[in-house]
Design a protein around this motif. Structure first.
Motif, PDB file in Angstrom:
ATOM      1  N   VAL A 171      -3.596  -2.962   2.115  1.00 22.07           N
ATOM      2  CA  VAL A 171      -2.494  -3.735   1.348  1.00 22.07           C
ATOM      3  C   VAL A 171      -1.264  -2.924   1.523  1.00 22.07           C
ATOM      4  CG1 VAL A 171      -0.518  -3.065  -1.373  1.00 22.07           C
ATOM      5  CG2 VAL A 171      -3.432  -2.716  -1.066  1.00 22.07           C
TER       6      VAL A 171
ATOM      7  N   THR B  84      -0.760  -5.715   4.734  1.00 23.50           N
ATOM      8  CA  THR B  84      -1.123  -7.339   4.550  1.00 23.50           C
ATOM      9  C   THR B  84       0.228  -7.787   3.377  1.00 23.50           C
ATOM     10  OG1 THR B  84      -3.136  -7.560   5.028  1.00 23.50           O
ATOM     11  CG2 THR B  84      -2.149  -9.015   4.026  1.00 23.50           C
ATOM     12  N   ASN B  85       0.303  -6.884   2.569  1.00 18.43           N
ATOM     13  CA  ASN B  85       1.139  -7.194   1.709  1.00 18.43           C
ATOM     14  C   ASN B  85       2.394  -6.428   1.756  1.00 18.43           C
ATOM     15  OD1 ASN B  85      -1.424  -6.326  -1.009  1.00 18.43           O
ATOM     16  ND2 ASN B  85      -0.684  -8.226  -0.172  1.00 18.43           N
TER      17      ASN B  85
ATOM     18  N   LEU C 152       6.266  -8.084   2.401  1.00 18.39           N
ATOM     19  CA  LEU C 152       7.083  -7.924   1.597  1.00 18.39           C
ATOM     20  C   LEU C 152       8.680  -7.505   2.557  1.00 18.39           C
ATOM     21  CD1 LEU C 152       5.939  -6.601  -1.654  1.00 18.39           C
ATOM     22  CD2 LEU C 152       6.872  -8.874  -1.155  1.00 18.39           C
TER      23      LEU C 152
ATOM     24  N   ASP D  55       7.577  -7.280  -6.370  1.00 17.95           N
ATOM     25  CA  ASP D  55       6.425  -6.904  -6.067  1.00 17.95           C
ATOM     26  C   ASP D  55       6.025  -5.942  -5.229  1.00 17.95           C
ATOM     27  OD1 ASP D  55       5.797  -9.571  -6.833  1.00 17.95           O
ATOM     28  OD2 ASP D  55       6.877 -10.477  -4.791  1.00 17.95           O
TER      29      ASP D  55
ATOM     30  N   LYS E 226       2.816  -3.703  -6.075  1.00 13.49           N
ATOM     31  CA  LYS E 226       1.936  -3.292  -4.403  1.00 13.49           C
ATOM     32  C   LYS E 226       1.358  -1.720  -4.279  1.00 13.49           C
ATOM     33  CE  LYS E 226       1.485  -7.079  -3.026  1.00 13.49           C
ATOM     34  NZ  LYS E 226       1.213  -8.060  -3.789  1.00 13.49           N
TER      35      LYS E 226
ATOM     36  N   ARG F 216      -1.188  -0.532  -6.666  1.00 17.08           N
ATOM     37  CA  ARG F 216      -2.429  -1.319  -6.585  1.00 17.08           C
ATOM     38  C   ARG F 216      -2.769  -0.437  -5.878  1.00 17.08           C
ATOM     39  NH1 ARG F 216      -6.121  -5.158  -6.782  1.00 17.08           N
ATOM     40  NH2 ARG F 216      -7.274  -5.452  -5.336  1.00 17.08           N
TER      41      ARG F 216
END
Length: 582
Positions: free
Chosen positions: A461, A464-465, A469, A555, A559, A562
Motif C-alpha cells: 500500500v 504502490t498507492n 499519490l 485518497d 489508503k 486500508r
C-alpha cells in the motif's frame, strides 16, 4: 549423510583389510557388515526418534528457560546444560543463543556460559548409552510403540516415541556388539585398535568421523560399543571422546556459514572452547583414566577382556562428563575474555559497508527439528520484517506531502527488502508445514502466514498507492497546506501506532497488544471522519487547485484506513486462537 558414513567406515576398515590373512576365512564379512550397518542405522535412527520426541514435549518451554535463566555466566552454564540434555542437541542450543543475541535478549558474554554448559548437557546421551540395558531394549520398543500408536493424549504419544527411540538405541548397540564379536580373535583388527592407543591418532580418527556424520553422541556411542567388546582400553576411549568433542565443532561452523556476525562468533566460541579443552587434557589422559577408574563401579571378579567390557563403558561415559564439567569450571571465569577474543576475530562490518541484500536474521533450518522453536523464530523474523515496514511508514508521509520524486523513489525501493523477507519467511513456513505438527502448531502456522501476508500488504500500500499519490501531487503542482498536513500527519501517527502494536502482538504472541489494535477502530474512524470534514471545508474554500488537492488528500486518508485494516487483521491472528480456546 549415509554416503559419508560409508566412506568414514571404509576409511577405518582399510588398514584392517590390508593386513588381512588366512584368519579372515573364519569370519563372515557379509554378515558382519550387515550387522554393523544395520545396528548403526537402528542406533542413529533411535537417537533421532528420541531427540524429536524430547523436543516435541519440552521444546516450547526451552526458549523461555534460556531467556530467563541466563542472568549470569554460571546460571547460563547450568541452563545450557539442562536445555541441551532435554532437547539432546548442543547445536540447537547454540542456534537459540544466536537468536537471543541478535534480538538483544542476551549478551555475547552471557552466551559463552550457555555454550560451555551445552557441552555438559551433551554428555547425558553417553551416560544413557553406558547403561547397556540391551536385554530390555525390545520391551522398551514394544511399550513405546503401544503408547505412540494407541495412546489418545498427544503428550503420551511423545513419551512413547522417546521410549521407543531409547529402545532402538540399545537394540542397535546390541546388534553392533554381536556383529563385532568375531573380531575379538582377528589379530589385524586388534593390531589396528592397538594403534589407536596413540592419543593423537585416536583424536584425529574420532574428529574426522564425527565431522563427517555430525554427531558426537554417535561417535561416543560407537566407542562404548567397542569398549563393551573389550576392543579398546579406557585411555583409547577417552582419546576418541576428545576427538568427538573437536569433530562436533564442524556442525557449529557449518551452521554459521552465511549467517550473521553473532552466529559466527557463537560458533567460534564453541570451537575455541572445545579445542582448548582437548589441548589442556591431552597430556593428562592417564591421570583422567585413573580418576574415573576410582569413582566408577568395579568388577574385580572378572579378568581380561571381560573386565574391560564390564567396566570401561561406564568409565568412558564418566570420563566424558568429567572432562566437560572440568573444562566448564576452568573456562567459565574467562567468559568475558572469550567474548572479547571472538569480537576481535570477527569484528563488526564497517559502517560504510553496504549489505548485498537483506536476509533473514532468525530463520535457521537447524531448528526445523523442533517445530515450536521454529515457529518462535518466524515471530522474531516478522518483527525484523516489521522494522522495514515501519521505516517505510515513517518516511512515507513527509515524502508524499512535501518531498520530491527522489524521496518518493527511496520509499518505493524500501519495499524490495520487505518483499525479500516476506518470501524468505513464507519459504521457511513451507518447510515447517511439512513437519509433523500438532493441531495447535498448525493453527499457529496458519496465523503467522496470514500475519506476514498482511504485513507485506501494508508495504505494498505504501509502495504502490501512497507513493503514487505523492507523484500525483508533484505532477499536478499541488501544495498541501500546513493545517491539512497537521491533520494528515496526526492520522498517519495513529495508524503507525496501530501497525507497531500489531507487529509486537504477532512477534510476542501478545494478546494485550493485539486487543489494543482492534480497540483502536473507533479512534481511527473518529480521526478519519474529522479529517474528511476538514477536507470538505477546504473544498468550499477559495484555494488554487483545490479540487486536485482534495482528491489527493481524501485518497491518502483512504489508503491510511486500508493500512489500519491490515494491521487489525494481523492483530486478529493473535486473538483468534485465544478466543477459540476460551
Amino acid at each position: 549423510m549415509w554416503p559419508l558414513l560409508v566412506c568414514a567406515l571404509g576409511a577405518l576398515a582399510l588398514p584392517t583389510l590390508a593386513l588381512a590373512d588366512e584368519a579372515a576365512e573364519t569370519i563372515d564379512w557379509t554378515t558382519m557388515g550387515m550387522g554393523l550397518f544395520g545396528g548403526l542405522a537402528l542406533f542413529l535412527f533411535g537417537m533421532e526418534q528420541m531427540a524429536n520426541a524430547l523436543k516435541a514435549v519440552a521444546g516450547e518451554r526451552m526458549k523461555d528457560i534460556l531467556a530467563k535463566l541466563t542472568v549470569n555466566r554460571f546460571m547460563g552454564a547450568l541452563t545450557g546444560a539442562f536445555v541441551t540434555a532435554v532437547i539432546n542437541s548442543s547445536s540447537v542450543t547454540t542456534v537459540l543463543v544466536v537468536g537471543f543475541i541478535s534480538a538483544g535478549l542476551m549478551t555475547l558474554s552471557q552466551s559463552v556460559g550457555v555454550i560451555m554448559g551445552a557441552n555438559i548437557g551433551s554428555t547425558v546421551t553417553a551416560q544413557l548409552i553406558a547403561f547397556q540395558v540391551t536385554e530390555a531394549a525390545l520391551l522398551m520398543i514394544g511399550v513405546g510403540f503401544t503408547l505412540q500408536f494407541f495412546a489418545k493424549g498427544e503428550r503420551a504419544r511423545h513419551y512413547g516415541g522417546m521410549l521407543m527411540g531409547l529402545g532402538m538405541v540399545f537394540f542397535g548397540m546390541g546388534v553392533m556388539s554381536e556383529a563385532m564379536a568375531p573380531l575379538r580373535s582377528y589379530q589385524p583388527f586388534l593390531d589396528f585398535m592397538t594403534r589407536l592407543e596413540n592419543p593423537l591418532l585416536g583424536i584425529l580418527v574420532a574428529a574426522v568421523f564425527t565431522g563427517l556424520i555430525q554427531s558426537s553422541a554417535a561417535t561416543t556411542g560407537i566407542a562404548i560399543v567397542m569398549a563393551s567388546q573389550g576392543f579398546i582400553t579406557l585411555p583409547t576411549g577417552i582419546a576418541l571422546a576428545f576427538g568427538a568433542n573437536i569433530g562436533t565443532c564442524v556442525t557449529a561452523l557449518l551452521a554459521a556459514i552465511g549467517k550473521s556476525r553473532e552466529a559466527l562468533r557463537a560458533a567460534l566460541v564453541h570451537v575455541i572452547f572445545n579445542v582448548a579443552g582437548v589441548a589442556i587434557w591431552v597430556g593428562f589422559i592417564g591421570e583422567l583414566s585413573v580418576l574415573v577408574q576410582e569413582i566408577s563401579p568395579h568388577h574385580s571378579e572378572l579378568t581380561g577382556a571381560e573386565r574391560l567390557a564390564a567396566e570401561v563403558p561406564r568409565q568412558l561415559a564418566n570420563a566424558h562428563t568429567l572432562f566437560n564439567v572440568a573444562n566448564t569450571l576452568i573456562f567459565i571465569g574467562f567468559a568475558g575474555q572469550f567474548a572479547r577474543l571472538v569480537e576481535w576475530l570477527v569484528p563488526e562490518r564497517p559502517l560504510g559497508e553496504a549489505a548485498v541484500a537483506v536476509r533473514a536474521k532468525y530463520l535457521d533450518d537447524e531448528l526445523l527439528t523442533t517445530p515450536s522453536l521454529a515457529l518462535d523464530r518466524v515471530r522474531l523474523e516478522i518483527l525484523h520484517m516489521g522494522e522495514y515496514v515501519q521505516r517505510m511508514l515513517e518516511h512515507s508521509m513527509p515524502a508524499i506531502l512535501s518531498g520530491d520524486k527522489q524521496r518518493l523513489r527511496e520509499v518505493e525501493l524500501m519495499d524490495n527488502d520487505v518483499d525479500t523477507l516476506h518470501a524468505q519467511i513464507l519459504t521457511y513456513l513451507g518447510k515447517i508445514s511439512r513437519l509433523s505438527l500438532t493441531e495447535r502448531q498448525t493453527g499457529e502456522l496458519m496465523g503467522l502466514m496470514e500475519a506476514v501476508n498482511d504485513l507485506e500488504n501494508i508495504g505494498d500500500v505504501v509502495e504502490t498507492n501512497l507513493v503514487m499519490l505523492g507523484h500525483e501531487r508533484i505532477d499536478a503542482g499541488v501544495s498541501i497546506s500546513p493545517p491539512t498536513r497537521q491533520v494528515l500527519n496526526g492520522f498517519h501517527q495513529s495508524v503507525t501506532r496501530a501497525v507497531t502494536a500489531a507487529i509486537q502482538a504477532v512477534a510476542q504472541n501478545n494478546e494485550l497488544a493485539a486487543r489494543s489494535v482492534t480497540t483502536m477502530k473507533q479512534e481511527i474512524s473518529r480521526i478519519a471522519d474529522s479529517a474528511a470534514i476538514h477536507q470538505a471545508q477546504r473544498l468550499v474554500a477559495q484555494e488554487p487547485k483545490r479540487i486536485p488537492a482534495y482528491t489527493i488528500e481524501v485518497d491518502i486518508i483512504e489508503k491510511l484506513k486500508r493500512i489500519y485494516y491490515f494491521a487489525k487483521r494481523m492483530a486478529k491472528t493473535v486473538e483468534q486462537p485465544l478466543d477459540e480456546a476460551a
